[in-house]
Design an enzyme around this catalytic site. Structure first.
Site, PDB file in Angstrom:
ATOM      1  N   GLY A  11       0.849  -1.195   0.000  1.00  0.00           N
ATOM      2  CA  GLY A  11       0.000   0.000   0.000  1.00  0.00           C
ATOM      3  C   GLY A  11       0.884   1.245   0.000  1.00  0.00           C
ATOM      4  N   ALA A  60      -5.803  -1.712   5.156  1.00  0.00           N
ATOM      5  CA  ALA A  60      -7.094  -1.058   5.420  1.00  0.00           C
ATOM      6  C   ALA A  60      -7.979  -1.174   4.201  1.00  0.00           C
ATOM      7  CB  ALA A  60      -6.889   0.423   5.752  1.00  0.00           C
ATOM      8  N   THR A  62      -9.696   1.155   2.016  1.00  0.00           N
ATOM      9  CA  THR A  62      -9.567   2.603   1.808  1.00  0.00           C
ATOM     10  C   THR A  62     -10.503   3.130   0.707  1.00  0.00           C
ATOM     11  OG1 THR A  62      -7.660   2.173   0.386  1.00  0.00           O
ATOM     12  CG2 THR A  62      -7.193   2.786   2.667  1.00  0.00           C
ATOM     13  N   ASP A 102      -8.705  11.345   9.522  1.00  0.00           N
ATOM     14  CA  ASP A 102      -9.449  12.579   9.836  1.00  0.00           C
ATOM     15  C   ASP A 102     -10.964  12.346   9.703  1.00  0.00           C
ATOM     16  OD1 ASP A 102      -8.601  12.204   7.081  1.00  0.00           O
ATOM     17  OD2 ASP A 102      -9.676  14.048   6.614  1.00  0.00           O
ATOM     18  N   TYR A 125     -17.011   4.570   6.092  1.00  0.00           N
ATOM     19  CA  TYR A 125     -15.548   4.429   6.217  1.00  0.00           C
ATOM     20  C   TYR A 125     -15.077   5.030   7.551  1.00  0.00           C
ATOM     21  CZ  TYR A 125     -10.596   5.560   5.510  1.00  0.00           C
ATOM     22  OH  TYR A 125      -9.235   5.697   5.658  1.00  0.00           O
ATOM     23  N   TRP A 150      -5.509  12.816   3.901  1.00  0.00           N
ATOM     24  CA  TRP A 150      -5.192  13.097   2.504  1.00  0.00           C
ATOM     25  C   TRP A 150      -3.845  12.483   2.076  1.00  0.00           C
ATOM     26  CZ3 TRP A 150      -6.644  18.927   1.333  1.00  0.00           C
ATOM     27  CH2 TRP A 150      -7.914  19.202   1.848  1.00  0.00           C
TER      28      TRP A 150
HETATM   29  N1  LIG Z   1      -5.392   7.137   1.628  1.00  0.00           N
HETATM   30  C1  LIG Z   1      -5.784   8.176   2.388  1.00  0.00           C
HETATM   31  O1  LIG Z   1      -6.059   9.275   1.883  1.00  0.00           O
HETATM   32  C2  LIG Z   1      -5.859   8.023   3.893  1.00  0.00           C
HETATM   33  C3  LIG Z   1      -6.288   9.126   4.655  1.00  0.00           C
HETATM   34  C4  LIG Z   1      -6.343   8.979   6.047  1.00  0.00           C
HETATM   35  C5  LIG Z   1      -5.985   7.776   6.638  1.00  0.00           C
HETATM   36  N2  LIG Z   1      -5.595   6.740   5.864  1.00  0.00           N
HETATM   37  C6  LIG Z   1      -5.245   5.478   6.524  1.00  0.00           C
HETATM   38  O2  LIG Z   1      -3.848   5.243   6.317  1.00  0.00           O
HETATM   39  C7  LIG Z   1      -3.606   3.841   6.251  1.00  0.00           C
HETATM   40  C8  LIG Z   1      -2.801   3.492   5.005  1.00  0.00           C
HETATM   41  O3  LIG Z   1      -3.550   3.913   3.868  1.00  0.00           O
HETATM   42  P1  LIG Z   1      -2.940   3.817   2.402  1.00  0.00           P
HETATM   43  O4  LIG Z   1      -3.262   5.094   1.723  1.00  0.00           O
HETATM   44  O5  LIG Z   1      -1.535   3.318   2.456  1.00  0.00           O
HETATM   45  O6  LIG Z   1      -3.893   2.683   1.810  1.00  0.00           O
HETATM   46  P2  LIG Z   1      -3.698   1.779   0.513  1.00  0.00           P
HETATM   47  O7  LIG Z   1      -2.633   2.316  -0.376  1.00  0.00           O
HETATM   48  O8  LIG Z   1      -5.080   1.577  -0.045  1.00  0.00           O
HETATM   49  O9  LIG Z   1      -3.182   0.412   1.122  1.00  0.00           O
HETATM   50  C9  LIG Z   1      -4.031  -0.483   1.814  1.00  0.00           C
HETATM   51  C10 LIG Z   1      -3.358  -1.830   1.813  1.00  0.00           C
HETATM   52  O10 LIG Z   1      -4.227  -2.774   2.450  1.00  0.00           O
HETATM   53  C11 LIG Z   1      -4.173  -3.974   1.706  1.00  0.00           C
HETATM   54  N3  LIG Z   1      -5.393  -4.768   1.845  1.00  0.00           N
HETATM   55  C12 LIG Z   1      -6.672  -4.325   1.759  1.00  0.00           C
HETATM   56  N4  LIG Z   1      -7.515  -5.374   1.877  1.00  0.00           N
HETATM   57  C13 LIG Z   1      -6.752  -6.490   2.030  1.00  0.00           C
HETATM   58  C14 LIG Z   1      -7.024  -7.867   2.215  1.00  0.00           C
HETATM   59  N5  LIG Z   1      -8.281  -8.350   2.263  1.00  0.00           N
HETATM   60  N6  LIG Z   1      -5.986  -8.725   2.325  1.00  0.00           N
HETATM   61  C15 LIG Z   1      -4.720  -8.291   2.270  1.00  0.00           C
HETATM   62  N7  LIG Z   1      -4.374  -6.986   2.119  1.00  0.00           N
HETATM   63  C16 LIG Z   1      -5.398  -6.098   2.003  1.00  0.00           C
HETATM   64  C17 LIG Z   1      -4.037  -3.518   0.270  1.00  0.00           C
HETATM   65  O11 LIG Z   1      -3.532  -4.581  -0.482  1.00  0.00           O
HETATM   66  P3  LIG Z   1      -3.606  -4.574  -2.091  1.00  0.00           P
HETATM   67  O12 LIG Z   1      -2.569  -3.568  -2.498  1.00  0.00           O
HETATM   68  O13 LIG Z   1      -3.276  -5.958  -2.470  1.00  0.00           O
HETATM   69  O14 LIG Z   1      -5.007  -4.162  -2.429  1.00  0.00           O
HETATM   70  C18 LIG Z   1      -3.050  -2.370   0.409  1.00  0.00           C
HETATM   71  O15 LIG Z   1      -1.721  -2.837   0.360  1.00  0.00           O
HETATM   72  C19 LIG Z   1      -4.976   3.168   6.325  1.00  0.00           C
HETATM   73  O16 LIG Z   1      -5.242   2.778   7.640  1.00  0.00           O
HETATM   74  C20 LIG Z   1      -5.940   4.278   5.934  1.00  0.00           C
HETATM   75  O17 LIG Z   1      -7.230   4.075   6.481  1.00  0.00           O
HETATM   76  C21 LIG Z   1      -5.509   6.840   4.504  1.00  0.00           C
END
Ligand SMILES: NC(=O)c1ccc[n+]([C@@H]2O[C@H](COP(=O)([O-])OP(=O)(O)OC[C@H]3O[C@@H](n4cnc5c(N)ncnc54)[C@H](OP(=O)(O)O)[C@@H]3O)[C@@H](O)[C@H]2O)c1
Length: 306
Positions: A11, A60, A62, A102, A125, A150
């Site tokens: 991710g 997560a 997402t 957030d 979410y 973000w």
């Molecule tokens: N993105 C944002 O804007 C944002 C904002 C605030 C907080 N956050 C939080 O920050 C954290 C990291 O977010 P990120 O942006 O790095 O998210 P991301 O790029 O979507 O990465 C999520 C990861 O979770 C893995 N995943 C999801 N479902 C799965 C499953 N069933 N089995 C195995 N792996 C699974 C995905 O694997 P695959 O790659 O194989 O799908 C991916 O590697 C999360 O907790 C998110 O809620 C994100």
């Protein structure tokens, strides 16, 4: 040597963590290719075998809008999984590091949210992320929950990359200007995680808690897009979008399945004071991430864990 188990190293945040955490112990990465994390019992058994001292959960659900209709999947990944990890961490006397959002706040007013403020998510979410935070606080003693906003990076699906792609194919773009927050690079999250974790390992569970993690300053999605395009033009990236063709719109003009908070400002006092850090501003962080994208350093997408 400490065993660190990193979940979801592919991710946005997980990828950067795989680089930032290597100095803290022996890193074991588990991804979807190893186990579908929705099979929680199988995942827990695998983590337990690795005798973790630290569990870092970058996994997560997402897909914010999709969560409105696929609630079970979102809850499983964002609430049930963190709860199970917290129980395992407690049994193993391990630290649990987790990421939240957030979107747990209601988005009202214009003050920066503090970690102890009342939560009231506007979306499914947000509800699932809040349920994950609460479960961790309930089930384990040694945890760091970082609420961020973000998130973007030189790789992965994110606003910066989407904007750059659109500006290379479209002649006009409209971007929402009435949601305010701070764009946070995944690399900053990973680096601050490593620094905080290092201190938590030395100073113990008194440092357990929820912390906001974002760069200093604030902008809107429109302001973020404008800054991305300014950098792109400065670095000679050919855009089909002329500067005067970027226009600001309101949230009401861009309906989405999930409601977004208008005020995503996160107060950084707690993380800065607890870990003796000074957060950089979002503009300098964007410049670094943009240059990484521009130089195509993201070409090496190989995870460096065994
Ligand atoms: N993105 C944002 O804007 C944002 C904002 C605030 C907080 N956050 C939080 O920050 C954290 C990291 O977010 P990120 O942006 O790095 O998210 P991301 O790029 O979507 O990465 C999520 C990861 O979770 C893995 N995943 C999801 N479902 C799965 C499953 N069933 N089995 C195995 N792996 C699974 C995905 O694997 P695959 O790659 O194989 O799908 C991916 O590697 C999360 O907790 C998110 O809620 C994100």
């Amino acid at each position: 040597m400490r065993n660190i188990v990193l979940l979801a190293p592919n991710g946005q945040v997980g990828f950067e963590l795989a680089r930032s955490l290597v100095g803290l112990g022996k890193l074991h990465c588990l991804s979807r290719a190893d186990i579908d994390f929705s099979n929680i019992n199988m995942l827990l058994a695998r983590i337990a075998q690795l005798q973790p001292d630290i569990i870092v959960n970058a996994a997560a659900w997402t897909a914010v809008d999709k969560a409105e209709t696929e609630q079970d999947g979102a809850y499983l990944l964002n609430a049930t999984l963190p709860a199970a990890l917290a129980t395992l961490a407690q049994q193993s006397n391990a630290w649990l590091v987790h990421y939240s959002s957030d979107y747990v706040y209601p988005g009202t007013g214009s003050n920066a949210w503090q970690e102890h403020d009342t939560t009231a998510p506007l979306s499914v979410y947000g509800q699932t992320k809040l349920a994950g935070d609460s479960a961790i606080q309930q089930h384990c003693a040694k945890y760091l929950i970082f609420r961020t906003s973000w998130v973007y990076a030189a790789r992965g699906n994110n606003f910066m990359r989407t904007m750059l792609k659109l500006a290379q194919s479209r002649e006009a773009l409209q971007v929402v200007s009435d949601q305010i927050g701070a764009p946070t690079p995944a690399r900053l999250i990973a680096n601050i995680t490593a620094l905080s974790l290092q201190q938590a390992l030395q100073r113990g569970e008194a440092l357990s808690g929820v912390y906001h993690l974002a760069p200093a300053g604030e902008t809107s999605w429109y302001g973020f897009a404008e800054a991305i395009f300014t950098l792109a033009r400065q670095h000679g990236v050919m855009l089909t979008l002329a500067p005067e063709k970027l226009s600001a719109i309101g949230t009401a003009d861009y309906p989405t399945a999930a409601k977004r908070p208008a005020n995503s400002r996160l107060c950084l006092t707690k993380i800065q004071q607890t870990f003796n850090l000074q957060m950089p501003d979002w503009q300098s962080q964007l410049a670094l991430t943009f240059i990484e994208w521009r130089n195509n350093t993201q070409v090496d997408n190989t995870v460096i864990c065994p």
